[in-house]
Design a protein around this motif. Structure first.
Motif, PDB file in Angstrom:
ATOM      1  N   GLN A  55       0.836  -1.205   0.000  1.00 18.24           N
ATOM      2  CA  GLN A  55       0.000   0.000   0.000  1.00 18.24           C
ATOM      3  C   GLN A  55       0.867   1.250   0.000  1.00 18.24           C
ATOM      4  OE1 GLN A  55      -3.108   0.144   2.966  1.00 18.24           O
ATOM      5  NE2 GLN A  55      -3.551  -2.023   2.706  1.00 18.24           N
ATOM      6  N   ALA A  56       1.942   1.237   0.779  1.00 18.84           N
ATOM      7  CA  ALA A  56       2.825   2.396   0.845  1.00 18.84           C
ATOM      8  C   ALA A  56       3.494   2.640  -0.500  1.00 18.84           C
ATOM      9  CB  ALA A  56       3.874   2.198   1.938  1.00 18.84           C
ATOM     10  N   ILE A  57       3.945   1.586  -1.145  1.00 18.44           N
ATOM     11  CA  ILE A  57       4.579   1.722  -2.464  1.00 18.44           C
ATOM     12  C   ILE A  57       3.577   2.246  -3.476  1.00 18.44           C
ATOM     13  CG2 ILE A  57       5.577   0.422  -4.395  1.00 18.44           C
ATOM     14  CD1 ILE A  57       6.849  -1.411  -2.199  1.00 18.44           C
ATOM     15  N   TYR A  60       2.891   5.900  -2.866  1.00 16.56           N
ATOM     16  CA  TYR A  60       4.024   6.716  -3.279  1.00 16.56           C
ATOM     17  C   TYR A  60       4.031   6.895  -4.789  1.00 16.56           C
ATOM     18  CZ  TYR A  60       8.803   8.043  -4.391  1.00 16.56           C
ATOM     19  OH  TYR A  60       9.896   8.680  -4.897  1.00 16.56           O
ATOM     20  N   LEU A  61       3.838   5.808  -5.513  1.00 10.97           N
ATOM     21  CA  LEU A  61       3.838   5.885  -6.972  1.00 10.97           C
ATOM     22  C   LEU A  61       2.682   6.732  -7.479  1.00 10.97           C
ATOM     23  CD1 LEU A  61       4.819   2.229  -7.920  1.00 10.97           C
ATOM     24  CD2 LEU A  61       6.258   4.275  -7.991  1.00 10.97           C
ATOM     25  N   ALA A  62       1.537   6.657  -6.818  1.00 13.52           N
ATOM     26  CA  ALA A  62       0.375   7.451  -7.226  1.00 13.52           C
ATOM     27  C   ALA A  62       0.652   8.942  -7.061  1.00 13.52           C
ATOM     28  CB  ALA A  62      -0.854   7.041  -6.420  1.00 13.52           C
ATOM     29  N   THR A  63       1.380   9.322  -6.013  1.00 17.09           N
ATOM     30  CA  THR A  63       1.671  10.741  -5.806  1.00 17.09           C
ATOM     31  C   THR A  63       2.713  11.262  -6.782  1.00 17.09           C
ATOM     32  OG1 THR A  63       3.383  10.327  -4.141  1.00 17.09           O
ATOM     33  CG2 THR A  63       1.118  10.637  -3.353  1.00 17.09           C
ATOM     34  N   ARG A  64       3.483  10.357  -7.367  1.00 14.37           N
ATOM     35  CA  ARG A  64       4.491  10.747  -8.354  1.00 14.37           C
ATOM     36  C   ARG A  64       3.917  10.767  -9.759  1.00 14.37           C
ATOM     37  NH1 ARG A  64       9.473   7.586  -8.746  1.00 14.37           N
ATOM     38  NH2 ARG A  64      10.095   9.387  -9.922  1.00 14.37           N
ATOM     39  N   GLY A  65       2.661  10.380  -9.918  1.00 18.86           N
ATOM     40  CA  GLY A  65       2.055  10.370 -11.237  1.00 18.86           C
ATOM     41  C   GLY A  65       2.486   9.188 -12.077  1.00 18.86           C
TER      42      GLY A  65
END
Length: 77
Positions: A55-57, A60-65
Motif C-alpha cells: 500500500q505504501a509503495i 508513493y507511486l500514485a503521488t508521483r504520477g
C-alpha cells in the motif's frame, strides 16, 4: 512511532504513515515478529507488514504520477 492495528485498511495505514509511523504491525502477528519489530524500532529502523508495504509503495507511486522506470536495471530472466 509504532502502530499496532487489527487490519491493514488503507485509511488507517495512510493515517499512520503521514505523521511519521516507522512501524505498522498487525495484532495477529506472531509474538517473535512483534519482538523483532520493537527491537528494530528501538535501533532506529522501520517495519511494515507486507500488505502495508505494498500500500505504501502504491501510494508513493500514485503521488508521483506513475512510475518512471528509466533508472531501473533491466529484468533478468
Amino acid at each position: 512511532m509504532a502502530v499496532l492495528a487489527a487490519l491493514a485498511v488503507e485509511e488507517h495505514v495512510s493515517a499512520a504513515l503521514r505523521p511519521g509511523a516507522d512501524v505498522f504491525l498487525l495484532e495477529d502477528m506472531a509474538p517473535e515478529q512483534l519482538v523483532h519489530a520493537v527491537r528494530t524500532l528501538a535501533s532506529g529502523g522501520g517495519v511494515l507488514v507486507p500488505a502495508v508495504g505494498r500500500q505504501a509503495i502504491d501510494g508513493y507511486l500514485a503521488t508521483r504520477g506513475g512510475c518512471d522506470d528509466s533508472g531501473l536495471l533491466p529484468a533478468v530472466g
